[in-house]
Design an enzyme around this catalytic site. Structure first.
Site, PDB file in Angstrom:
ATOM      1  N   LYS A 145      22.778  -7.209  57.584  1.00  0.00           N
ATOM      2  CA  LYS A 145      22.547  -7.085  59.029  1.00  0.00           C
ATOM      3  C   LYS A 145      23.693  -7.679  59.815  1.00  0.00           C
ATOM      4  CE  LYS A 145      17.880  -5.771  59.183  1.00  0.00           C
ATOM      5  NZ  LYS A 145      16.620  -5.662  59.856  1.00  0.00           N
ATOM      6  N   LYS A 204      14.266   1.880  58.921  1.00  0.00           N
ATOM      7  CA  LYS A 204      13.779   2.456  60.180  1.00  0.00           C
ATOM      8  C   LYS A 204      14.815   2.393  61.278  1.00  0.00           C
ATOM      9  CE  LYS A 204      10.246  -0.748  60.923  1.00  0.00           C
ATOM     10  NZ  LYS A 204      10.658  -2.155  60.792  1.00  0.00           N
ATOM     11  N   LYS A 211      18.882   1.953  50.990  1.00  0.00           N
ATOM     12  CA  LYS A 211      17.427   2.069  51.232  1.00  0.00           C
ATOM     13  C   LYS A 211      17.163   2.808  52.553  1.00  0.00           C
ATOM     14  CE  LYS A 211      15.689  -1.707  53.985  1.00  0.00           C
ATOM     15  NZ  LYS A 211      14.518  -2.343  54.445  1.00  0.00           N
TER      16      LYS A 211
HETATM   17  P1  ATP Z   1      14.836  -2.496  59.745  1.00  0.00           P
HETATM   18  O1  ATP Z   1      15.579  -1.223  59.504  1.00  0.00           O
HETATM   19  O2  ATP Z   1      14.592  -2.809  61.192  1.00  0.00           O
HETATM   20  O3  ATP Z   1      15.374  -3.651  58.957  1.00  0.00           O
HETATM   21  P2  ATP Z   1      12.887  -1.791  57.764  1.00  0.00           P
HETATM   22  O4  ATP Z   1      12.705  -0.312  57.740  1.00  0.00           O
HETATM   23  O5  ATP Z   1      13.668  -2.413  56.663  1.00  0.00           O
HETATM   24  O6  ATP Z   1      13.399  -2.259  59.187  1.00  0.00           O
HETATM   25  P3  ATP Z   1      10.785  -3.817  57.906  1.00  0.00           P
HETATM   26  O7  ATP Z   1       9.945  -3.981  59.109  1.00  0.00           O
HETATM   27  O8  ATP Z   1      11.873  -4.804  57.713  1.00  0.00           O
HETATM   28  O9  ATP Z   1      11.413  -2.353  57.801  1.00  0.00           O
HETATM   29  O10 ATP Z   1       9.842  -3.780  56.642  1.00  0.00           O
HETATM   30  C1  ATP Z   1       8.447  -3.548  56.643  1.00  0.00           C
HETATM   31  C2  ATP Z   1       7.967  -3.423  55.220  1.00  0.00           C
HETATM   32  O11 ATP Z   1       8.418  -2.168  54.676  1.00  0.00           O
HETATM   33  C3  ATP Z   1       8.514  -4.497  54.286  1.00  0.00           C
HETATM   34  O12 ATP Z   1       7.482  -4.873  53.388  1.00  0.00           O
HETATM   35  C4  ATP Z   1       9.612  -3.817  53.537  1.00  0.00           C
HETATM   36  O13 ATP Z   1       9.837  -4.365  52.254  1.00  0.00           O
HETATM   37  C5  ATP Z   1       9.076  -2.390  53.436  1.00  0.00           C
HETATM   38  N1  ATP Z   1      10.161  -1.418  53.321  1.00  0.00           N
HETATM   39  C6  ATP Z   1      11.129  -1.203  54.245  1.00  0.00           C
HETATM   40  N2  ATP Z   1      11.956  -0.214  53.839  1.00  0.00           N
HETATM   41  C7  ATP Z   1      11.495   0.197  52.631  1.00  0.00           C
HETATM   42  C8  ATP Z   1      11.935   1.189  51.682  1.00  0.00           C
HETATM   43  N3  ATP Z   1      12.986   1.950  51.937  1.00  0.00           N
HETATM   44  N4  ATP Z   1      11.229   1.354  50.559  1.00  0.00           N
HETATM   45  C9  ATP Z   1      10.131   0.590  50.299  1.00  0.00           C
HETATM   46  N5  ATP Z   1       9.679  -0.367  51.130  1.00  0.00           N
HETATM   47  C10 ATP Z   1      10.340  -0.575  52.285  1.00  0.00           C
END
Ligand code: ATP
Ligand code: LTN
Length: 335
Positions: A115, A200, A197
């Site tokens: 990040k 969002k 990965k």
């Molecule tokens: P950001 O992009 O803002 O970092 P993010 O998509 O990584 O957000 P978070 O809110 O940080 O999402 O994560 C919410 C939950 O979703 C966490 O338990 C995280 O481990 C899970 N998660 C996020 N992305 C993935 C993925 N690509 N595959 C599986 N689990 C995920």
């Protein structure tokens, strides 16, 4: 109402519209715990501001994330659903745990490194101490188990280290939590760059399936998903794109990788991508319509978050009293 049950806690940031990664890796698994455990599911808005947010969007996404929790099957009668900033004890314990977290430990966190590379003009202290606030979220409720995607494993290990360190100095104060990481869907990858990965906050919309994307959009995005130049639906060197689609299909249908290989033997990538797209879109249709219904009723969402925050705050105070006593803080007189 939940006396004697073990505690589950998890959180999702309202930092963007939720993706298939958030759904399969985390939220879809949450409701399985509701009967056996006392479950807290939090919308972690304080974590979201470690990256600059537009205030109107943050507010809307906080409502939306709560509505999505419920649309994904979380019943507010059976789970404590709340917003992190509504329970000030998170910030309070977060500060205390900052004082029990080492600079070196935080420097090793891969999410911080990723990040800060992405937000080079805003490497703020909150981004750095994000994991101690996350530890506070978890430890406040004496949590036994934390369902998360694989990317959060390192943060969970740090939360355990912090709990053990505090317990080591002051005697048993916190339950030491275990991660719960689903097998097939722990790490859903980007459709555009299958070695990264699915996230969002990705700016490339074709890389992510949003839980609320309509059927045509889901199918179109899967059709465009990056794969290799081969044509066989199987795993192997250089086939990360296909393997990711296989994991998604497996997570949604419950089929094993072997079954999927047999089902698509000799049929090529086009057929497979279409099947994945249709299956995913159909599996999300119910969530989409429930979300539309729930998100239209802001008053109801506000009632749910108020109820959840009240219950969470009472549980958090029990831990805070204990922490204050152990640390040597004077317990403030109430009333
Ligand atoms: P950001 O992009 O803002 O970092 P993010 O998509 O990584 O957000 P978070 O809110 O940080 O999402 O994560 C919410 C939950 O979703 C966490 O338990 C995280 O481990 C899970 N998660 C996020 N992305 C993935 C993925 N690509 N595959 C599986 N689990 C995920
Ligand atoms: N860091 C998590 C979100 C999060 C969380 C938590 C998850 C904040 N606090 C407590 C589980 C338990 C993420 O998804 N990036």
């Amino acid at each position: 109402m939940f006396k004697d049950k073990k505690v589950v806690f998890s959180g999702v940031q309202p930092s963007g519209m939720l993706t298939l990664g958030n759904y399969l890796g985390a939220i879809k698994n949450f409701s399985a715990f509701s009967d056996e455990y006392h479950c807290y599911y939090c919308v972690v808005d304080m974590h979201a501001i470690t990256v600059r947010q537009n205030p109107a969007e943050l507010r809307r996404r906080t409502y939306d994330t709560l509505a999505l929790y419920m649309a994904c099957g979380l019943d507010p009668e059976k789970n404590v659903l709340f917003v992190q900033s509504h329970v000030p004890a998170h910030a309070e314990l977060g500060w205390i745990l900052d004082c029990y977290t080492m600079f070196g430990e935080l420097s090793r966190m891969t999410q911080f490194k990723d990040k800060s590379a992405k937000n080079a003009d805003n490497i703020n202290a909150g981004l750095f101490t994000y994991p101690s606030l996350m530890a506070a979220d978890i430890l406040l409720y004496q949590t036994e188990m934390v369902p998360v995607g694989n990317d959060q494993k390192q943060h969970l290990e740090l939360a355990r280290d912090i709990a053990n360190r505090f317990n080591g100095v002051y005697g048993d104060t916190f339950v030491v939590p275990d991660p719960y990481i689903a097998k097939t869907s722990a790490r859903i990858m980007s459709l555009a760059e299958p070695t990264k990965k699915m996230s969002k906050s990705d700016e490339n919309e074709n890389a992510v399936i949003r839980i609320l994307d309509d059927k045509d959009t889901v199918i179109r995005k899967f059709k465009r998903a990056v794969t290799d130049s081969g044509c066989e639906v199987c795993r192997g060197e250089g086939k990360e794109g296909i393997e990711n689609l296989m994991s998604i299909y497996s997570a949604v249908t419950g089929k094993s990788f072997e079954d999927i290989e047999a089902e698509f033997a000799g049929r090529g990538y086009g057929d497979f991508k279409l099947a994945v797209g249709e299956t995913v879109a159909d599996s999300l249709a119910g969530v989409r319509s429930e979300f539309a219904r729930l998100s239209a009723d802001k008053k109801y969402l506000e009632d749910v978050m108020a109820e959840g925050a009240g219950e969470a705050a009472r549980a958090a105070q029990r831990t805070m009293s204990k922490v204050r006593r152990k640390l040597g803080f004077i317990e403030p007189k109430r009333g």
